[in-house]
Design a protein around this motif. Structure first.
Motif, PDB file in Angstrom:
ATOM      1  N   GLN A 178       0.821  -1.213   0.000  1.00 17.04           N
ATOM      2  CA  GLN A 178       0.000   0.000   0.000  1.00 17.04           C
ATOM      3  C   GLN A 178       0.856   1.264   0.000  1.00 17.04           C
ATOM      4  O   GLN A 178       0.529   2.251  -0.668  1.00 17.04           O
ATOM      5  CB  GLN A 178      -0.937  -0.004   1.221  1.00 17.04           C
ATOM      6  N   LEU A 179       1.965   1.219   0.735  1.00 19.83           N
ATOM      7  CA  LEU A 179       2.808   2.417   0.777  1.00 19.83           C
ATOM      8  C   LEU A 179       3.542   2.636  -0.546  1.00 19.83           C
ATOM      9  O   LEU A 179       3.767   3.786  -0.949  1.00 19.83           O
ATOM     10  CB  LEU A 179       3.826   2.297   1.926  1.00 19.83           C
ATOM     11  N   VAL A 180       3.911   1.556  -1.206  1.00 18.29           N
ATOM     12  CA  VAL A 180       4.533   1.715  -2.532  1.00 18.29           C
ATOM     13  C   VAL A 180       3.540   2.331  -3.515  1.00 18.29           C
ATOM     14  O   VAL A 180       3.860   3.256  -4.266  1.00 18.29           O
ATOM     15  CB  VAL A 180       5.052   0.355  -3.042  1.00 18.29           C
ATOM     16  N   ARG A 181       2.317   1.820  -3.542  1.00 20.51           N
ATOM     17  CA  ARG A 181       1.285   2.398  -4.421  1.00 20.51           C
ATOM     18  C   ARG A 181       1.042   3.860  -4.082  1.00 20.51           C
ATOM     19  O   ARG A 181       0.920   4.718  -4.969  1.00 20.51           O
ATOM     20  CB  ARG A 181      -0.028   1.626  -4.292  1.00 20.51           C
ATOM     21  N   ASN A 182       0.990   4.139  -2.771  1.00 19.52           N
ATOM     22  CA  ASN A 182       0.751   5.517  -2.335  1.00 19.52           C
ATOM     23  C   ASN A 182       1.904   6.432  -2.762  1.00 19.52           C
ATOM     24  O   ASN A 182       1.692   7.576  -3.187  1.00 19.52           O
ATOM     25  CB  ASN A 182       0.588   5.550  -0.815  1.00 19.52           C
ATOM     26  N   ALA A 183       3.105   5.925  -2.683  1.00 19.87           N
ATOM     27  CA  ALA A 183       4.278   6.734  -3.044  1.00 19.87           C
ATOM     28  C   ALA A 183       4.268   7.077  -4.529  1.00 19.87           C
ATOM     29  O   ALA A 183       4.567   8.207  -4.923  1.00 19.87           O
ATOM     30  CB  ALA A 183       5.562   5.979  -2.680  1.00 19.87           C
ATOM     31  N   VAL A 184       3.921   6.081  -5.347  1.00 17.37           N
ATOM     32  CA  VAL A 184       3.938   6.319  -6.799  1.00 17.37           C
ATOM     33  C   VAL A 184       2.773   7.225  -7.208  1.00 17.37           C
ATOM     34  O   VAL A 184       2.938   8.164  -7.990  1.00 17.37           O
ATOM     35  CB  VAL A 184       3.880   4.985  -7.564  1.00 17.37           C
ATOM     36  N   VAL A 185       1.571   6.942  -6.655  1.00 17.94           N
ATOM     37  CA  VAL A 185       0.384   7.708  -7.096  1.00 17.94           C
ATOM     38  C   VAL A 185       0.407   9.125  -6.556  1.00 17.94           C
ATOM     39  O   VAL A 185       0.190  10.092  -7.299  1.00 17.94           O
ATOM     40  CB  VAL A 185      -0.907   6.983  -6.651  1.00 17.94           C
ATOM     41  N   HIS A 186       0.646   9.274  -5.252  1.00 20.71           N
ATOM     42  CA  HIS A 186       0.522  10.595  -4.623  1.00 20.71           C
ATOM     43  C   HIS A 186       1.860  11.297  -4.411  1.00 20.71           C
ATOM     44  O   HIS A 186       1.864  12.509  -4.190  1.00 20.71           O
ATOM     45  CB  HIS A 186      -0.177  10.448  -3.253  1.00 20.71           C
ATOM     46  N   GLY A 187       2.942  10.545  -4.432  1.00 23.24           N
ATOM     47  CA  GLY A 187       4.227  11.168  -4.133  1.00 23.24           C
ATOM     48  C   GLY A 187       4.984  11.612  -5.358  1.00 23.24           C
ATOM     49  O   GLY A 187       5.176  12.809  -5.602  1.00 23.24           O
ATOM     50  N   VAL A 188       5.410  10.652  -6.150  1.00 24.09           N
ATOM     51  CA  VAL A 188       6.245  10.958  -7.314  1.00 24.09           C
ATOM     52  C   VAL A 188       5.451  11.789  -8.326  1.00 24.09           C
ATOM     53  O   VAL A 188       4.302  11.459  -8.643  1.00 24.09           O
ATOM     54  CB  VAL A 188       6.755   9.646  -7.956  1.00 24.09           C
ATOM     55  N   GLU A 189       6.085  12.854  -8.822  1.00 21.28           N
ATOM     56  CA  GLU A 189       5.427  13.714  -9.793  1.00 21.28           C
ATOM     57  C   GLU A 189       5.564  13.134 -11.212  1.00 21.28           C
ATOM     58  O   GLU A 189       6.367  12.241 -11.452  1.00 21.28           O
ATOM     59  CB  GLU A 189       6.042  15.127  -9.780  1.00 21.28           C
ATOM     60  N   ALA A 190       4.791  13.714 -12.081  1.00 22.21           N
ATOM     61  CA  ALA A 190       4.918  13.365 -13.505  1.00 22.21           C
ATOM     62  C   ALA A 190       6.261  13.870 -14.021  1.00 22.21           C
ATOM     63  O   ALA A 190       6.821  14.825 -13.485  1.00 22.21           O
ATOM     64  CB  ALA A 190       3.767  13.990 -14.299  1.00 22.21           C
ATOM     65  N   PRO A 191       6.804  13.236 -15.062  1.00 20.85           N
ATOM     66  CA  PRO A 191       8.143  13.616 -15.551  1.00 20.85           C
ATOM     67  C   PRO A 191       8.294  15.093 -15.848  1.00 20.85           C
ATOM     68  O   PRO A 191       9.291  15.707 -15.471  1.00 20.85           O
ATOM     69  CB  PRO A 191       8.298  12.756 -16.801  1.00 20.85           C
ATOM     70  N   LEU A 192       7.344  15.704 -16.521  1.00 22.62           N
ATOM     71  CA  LEU A 192       7.455  17.121 -16.864  1.00 22.62           C
ATOM     72  C   LEU A 192       7.485  17.990 -15.617  1.00 22.62           C
ATOM     73  O   LEU A 192       8.220  18.988 -15.554  1.00 22.62           O
ATOM     74  CB  LEU A 192       6.292  17.535 -17.783  1.00 22.62           C
ATOM     75  N   THR A 193       6.672  17.607 -14.649  1.00 21.64           N
ATOM     76  CA  THR A 193       6.656  18.377 -13.398  1.00 21.64           C
ATOM     77  C   THR A 193       7.995  18.259 -12.681  1.00 21.64           C
ATOM     78  O   THR A 193       8.516  19.238 -12.142  1.00 21.64           O
ATOM     79  CB  THR A 193       5.524  17.866 -12.495  1.00 21.64           C
ATOM     80  N   ARG A 194       8.528  17.068 -12.684  1.00 21.27           N
ATOM     81  CA  ARG A 194       9.817  16.871 -12.014  1.00 21.27           C
ATOM     82  C   ARG A 194      10.924  17.654 -12.721  1.00 21.27           C
ATOM     83  O   ARG A 194      11.767  18.280 -12.072  1.00 21.27           O
ATOM     84  CB  ARG A 194      10.168  15.372 -11.996  1.00 21.27           C
ATOM     85  N   LEU A 195      10.905  17.620 -14.029  1.00 25.02           N
ATOM     86  CA  LEU A 195      11.912  18.376 -14.776  1.00 25.02           C
ATOM     87  C   LEU A 195      11.785  19.867 -14.507  1.00 25.02           C
ATOM     88  O   LEU A 195      12.789  20.594 -14.406  1.00 25.02           O
ATOM     89  CB  LEU A 195      11.770  18.094 -16.268  1.00 25.02           C
ATOM     90  N   ALA A 196      10.538  20.344 -14.387  1.00 25.85           N
ATOM     91  CA  ALA A 196      10.334  21.761 -14.079  1.00 25.85           C
ATOM     92  C   ALA A 196      10.865  22.131 -12.702  1.00 25.85           C
ATOM     93  O   ALA A 196      11.192  23.283 -12.443  1.00 25.85           O
ATOM     94  CB  ALA A 196       8.844  22.091 -14.183  1.00 25.85           C
ATOM     95  N   CYS A 197      10.930  21.117 -11.816  1.00 23.04           N
ATOM     96  CA  CYS A 197      11.438  21.349 -10.453  1.00 23.04           C
ATOM     97  C   CYS A 197      12.920  20.983 -10.327  1.00 23.04           C
ATOM     98  O   CYS A 197      13.418  20.777  -9.202  1.00 23.04           O
ATOM     99  CB  CYS A 197      10.626  20.538  -9.447  1.00 23.04           C
ATOM    100  N   ASN A 198      13.564  20.857 -11.476  1.00 21.50           N
ATOM    101  CA  ASN A 198      14.992  20.509 -11.506  1.00 21.50           C
ATOM    102  C   ASN A 198      15.248  19.139 -10.883  1.00 21.50           C
ATOM    103  O   ASN A 198      16.262  18.934 -10.186  1.00 21.50           O
ATOM    104  CB  ASN A 198      15.830  21.577 -10.797  1.00 21.50           C
ATOM    105  N   LYS A 199      14.340  18.234 -11.074  1.00 28.12           N
ATOM    106  CA  LYS A 199      14.521  16.861 -10.628  1.00 28.12           C
ATOM    107  C   LYS A 199      14.694  15.961 -11.846  1.00 28.12           C
ATOM    108  O   LYS A 199      14.327  16.335 -12.973  1.00 28.12           O
ATOM    109  CB  LYS A 199      13.301  16.377  -9.830  1.00 28.12           C
ATOM    110  N   ALA A 200      15.189  14.775 -11.577  1.00 25.90           N
ATOM    111  CA  ALA A 200      15.274  13.788 -12.646  1.00 25.90           C
ATOM    112  C   ALA A 200      13.863  13.364 -13.044  1.00 25.90           C
ATOM    113  O   ALA A 200      12.957  13.343 -12.204  1.00 25.90           O
ATOM    114  CB  ALA A 200      16.071  12.576 -12.199  1.00 25.90           C
ATOM    115  N   ALA A 201      13.675  13.069 -14.325  1.00 25.55           N
ATOM    116  CA  ALA A 201      12.348  12.674 -14.783  1.00 25.55           C
ATOM    117  C   ALA A 201      11.881  11.404 -14.100  1.00 25.55           C
ATOM    118  O   ALA A 201      10.683  11.184 -13.897  1.00 25.55           O
ATOM    119  CB  ALA A 201      12.367  12.477 -16.302  1.00 25.55           C
ATOM    120  N   GLU A 202      12.809  10.551 -13.717  1.00 25.94           N
ATOM    121  CA  GLU A 202      12.478   9.284 -13.075  1.00 25.94           C
ATOM    122  C   GLU A 202      12.513   9.446 -11.563  1.00 25.94           C
ATOM    123  O   GLU A 202      13.525   9.849 -10.987  1.00 25.94           O
ATOM    124  CB  GLU A 202      13.473   8.219 -13.509  1.00 25.94           C
ATOM    125  N   GLY A 203      11.363   9.170 -10.939  1.00 23.13           N
ATOM    126  CA  GLY A 203      11.306   9.268  -9.493  1.00 23.13           C
ATOM    127  C   GLY A 203      11.958   8.073  -8.801  1.00 23.13           C
ATOM    128  O   GLY A 203      12.105   7.002  -9.392  1.00 23.13           O
TER     129      GLY A 203
END
Length: 715
Positions: free
Chosen positions: A580-605
């Motif tokens: 459940q926590l893995v699903r929660n992390a992916v769905v609610h935690g990790v951003e979409a690639p474009l959002t992550r790139l906009a935040c200077n993060k790697a596209a892959e969470g």
């Protein structure tokens, strides 16, 4: 050569034989074309014929009457002339006795009278042209009546000797006195007789004229009577035909009304100006979800119901149908309205999806397309059935794929999954059965929440194993449970509808169990290494699958090595929490690639899962992601949207209190439920398992940086 002629002759003769009947058929066809007006047309023709006949007979009789009038006048003149001749003879004799010379005018009167009498007498007997009363020549037909001929014979007998005795007096003025005396003597002896016969002759001509006038009156009267009878016949036939036609029209209109009222399809005619015809079936209004009116523009009706492209295509298609040179059958296949999805209002005023099919058929008059007959059918059930069949086909394919995947899965992992699923489903069954003895709705809802968690755990477990069909069935089961909770009908009776999906899940799990038993002849327990590898791999795969479904990219690092030292019952609870926590992390935690790139993060969470012992020897399960973190503002807004708290209450809550709300049943920041989130069950399950482990849960989050769940529990 002869054979050629023999072969050709039938071919040449055949058209001649067929043409004669064709002409007769055309002739009969021409009469038949008079149709229902044939009798009236014949009656009118007879009416005109009667009138023409009466008119001709009237002219003829009038002509005869005119001739009779001339005869009457001339016969009267004969009578008068005979007396003038007799009188002039007396005057001449008186002149002779007095020794006077004969007066010329007296002699002229005698001679003129004698001449006129003679000419008239001949004309009455033989016919001829003589001077009329006004001196103009008139034609006098001979007398043909029996009495007239007899009277003329008497006149002839009296006049002929008389006329011969007058001849000497007619030639010159020096006639002898004896010749005058002879004529006078004959005149005095026969004048009365001649006058009587002349009178009778006048009477006879008058009777002939009167007879003709009587005939004329009879003819006119008969003609008028026949004309009136014929007119009455025409009027009767016309009124009868009109009554029959009105009755037929009324019957046809009534049939049309019955058809238009009872037919399920929408039927109406479309004019070249794209307007609805005057007749519409009752179903047309229902199919469009509104009241239609004759004369409305068809495309204005469609415009709010279909896309702009579909509307343009439909306009072009209708224009093609109104073009007579375009073959109708050739363009039937490109009908853009063969299947149209509409959003219409139902009787309760609610928006509903409906699939309609529009078919167009030409209504032609010769080479001109006058209208299009539009048939509208509700094919919603057909489309839904087609979609259902497609879904069933996909489901069958998925089941086959799932069975193949299960076959490829490690038998030990599959057996452990089956055992866990069976236990969980039996728990669900017990929870649902317990509702039959529940005394309050609160107890029922508590049982439903418990069943909800177990089903959600099975869904997550199945997803981690890649058993999508099983996860999908569990998701559908969750939907049924959610309906009960949303409708407030979570009573024992309402729960009676749940055994069917539960039975479906049990049967699928039983199938996997049988497959697992067939693949492994020995019931030996799986090795700890295989369990560990399978657990790590399944959690990593779960993270990847959920990320793909959500349009994200995730790299999951799973280290559950210390799980080998943990009791099996605890291990199951920890594994469910990890899922459940893995699903929660992916769905609610990790951003979409474009959002992550906009935040200077790697596209892959990054998602990290670790299970081990801390420095104090306690078990520690941690799940961390480098996503957006937990935003208390977002959680507050969601709580306000759900109306769980008022704005004032939320203002009084600390961020820690706000964060704790995410573990409550039914809470989710997702706007819509999906396969992986949205129903607020995952973290509720985590909290429930944490309590069963007697564990302590710590949540740390840095907005924009990470979220980490840490669960401590005793060894």
């Amino acid at each position: 050569m002869s054979s050629v002629l023999t072969a050709n002759s039938p071919i040449g003769a055949a058209p001649l034989k067929s043409r004669q009947p064709g002409k007769r058929a055309a002739s009969w066809g021409g009469l038949a074309s008079l149709g229902k007006y044939r009798e009236i047309i014949i009656a009118v023709a007879l009416f005109l014929l009667f009138d023409l006949g009466v008119l001709v007979l009237n002219f003829y009789t009038s002509f005869k009457i005119d001739q009779d009038t001339v005869a009457i006048n001339l016969s009267g003149r004969q009578r008068y002339v005979s007396q003038r001749v007799a009188r002039t003879l007396l005057e001449l004799d008186a002149m002779r006795t007095a020794g006077l010379a004969y007066k010329p005018e007296t002699l002229a009167e005698l001679r003129n009278g004698t001449k006129i009498f003679q000419m008239s007498h001949v004309a009455f007997r033989e016919g001829g042209t003589i001077p009329g009363g006004d001196g103009k020549p008139v034609y006098l037909e001979p007398v043909v009546s029996e009495r007239g001929r007899a009277l003329e014979d008497k006149v002839e007998a009296l006049w002929r000797p008389y006329y011969e005795l007058l001849q000497p007096l007619m030639r010159n003025d020096d006639f002898a006195p004896g010749q005058l005396a002879a004529a006078l003597t004959y005149s005095q002896a026969n004048n009365i007789k001649l006058l009587g016969v002349a009178n009778d002759f006048v009477t006879e001509t008058q009777q002939i004229g009167a007879s003709r006038a009587s005939v004329l009156r009879m003819v006119q009267t008969g003609g008028i009577i026949l004309a009136l009878l014929n007119f009455a016949f025409i009027l009767f036939k016309f009124l009868r035909r009109l009554t029959t036609s009105d009755a037929a029209i009324e019957a046809a209109n009534e049939e049309n009304r019955e058809i238009l009222t009872s037919v399920r399809e929408g039927l109406f005619l479309l004019t070249p100006e794209h307007q609805l015809g005057s007749q519409l079936s009752s179903s047309a209004h229902d199919l469009f979800g509104k009241t239609l009116a004759p004369g409305q523009d068809f495309f204005e009706l469609l415009s709010p119901l279909v896309s702009e492209k579909a509307l343009k295509d439909a306009q072009d298609y209708v224009e093609l149908l109104f073009s007579p040179h375009v073959k109708e059958k050739l363009i039937q296949g490109i009908n853009p309205l063969a299947e149209v999805e509409l959003t219409v209002k139902n009787r309760l005023g609610q928006n509903t999806a409906r699939y309609l099919s529009f078919y167009f058929n030409r209504v032609q008059d010769g080479g001109t397309v006058r209208h299009l007959l539009v048939t509208v059918q509700d094919i919603t059930q057909k489309v839904e059935l087609k979609a259902k069949l497609s879904d069933e086909r996909q489901r069958s394919q998925k089941e086959l794929s799932m069975m193949l995947k299960a076959f490829e899965t490690d038998p030990a992992m599959m057996r452990m999954f089956v055992e866990r699923a069976e236990v969980s489903l039996l728990e669900v069954n017990d929870l649902l059965r317990s509702t039959s003895s529940a005394t309050s709705e609160t107890q029922v809802l508590k049982a439903v929440d418990g069943a909800y968690r177990r089903i959600h755990a099975i869904k997550g477990d199945a997803s981690s194993m890649g058993l999508e069909i099983l996860a999908s069935l569990a998701h559908q089961f969750e939907s049924e449970l959610q309906k009960l909770k949303d409708s407030g009908a979570a009573t024992g009776e309402a729960l009676l509808a749940l055994p069917l999906p539960l039975e479906d899940l049990l049967s699928k799990v039983a199938a996997f169990k049988k497959l697992s038993q067939n693949r492994s002849a020995s019931p030996a327990l799986p090795s700890p290494e295989s369990v560990l590898q399978g657990l790590n791999a399944s959690l990593a795969k779960l993270a990847g699958d959920v990320a793909v479904d959500c349009g994200k990219r995730v790299n999951a690092t799973v280290r559950m090595g210390s799980a080998l030292d943990m009791p099996a019952d605890k291990m199951d609870l920890v594994r469910e929490v990890a899922v459940q926590l893995v699903r929660n992390a992916v769905v609610h935690g990790v951003e979409a690639p474009l959002t992550r790139l906009a935040c200077n993060k790697a596209a892959e969470g990054q998602v990290e899962v670790n299970l081990g012992r801390d420095e104090g020897g306690q078990w520690l399960l941690s799940v961390r992601d480098d996503g957006a973190g937990l935003d208390p503002v977002h959680v507050r807004r969601r709580l306000l949207e759900l109306k769980w708290y008022t704005a004032e209450q939320l203002e009084s809550f600390s961020d820690k209190q706000i964060a704790s709300q995410i573990f409550k049943p039914g809470f989710s920041t997702a706007q819509a439920a999906s396969q992986h989130a949205g129903r607020g069950v995952g973290l509720d399950l985590v909290q429930s398992n944490v309590q069963r482990l007697g564990a302590r849960l710590l949540l740390s989050s840095n907005p924009g940086q990470h979220t980490e769940f840490k669960i401590y529990f005793a060894a």
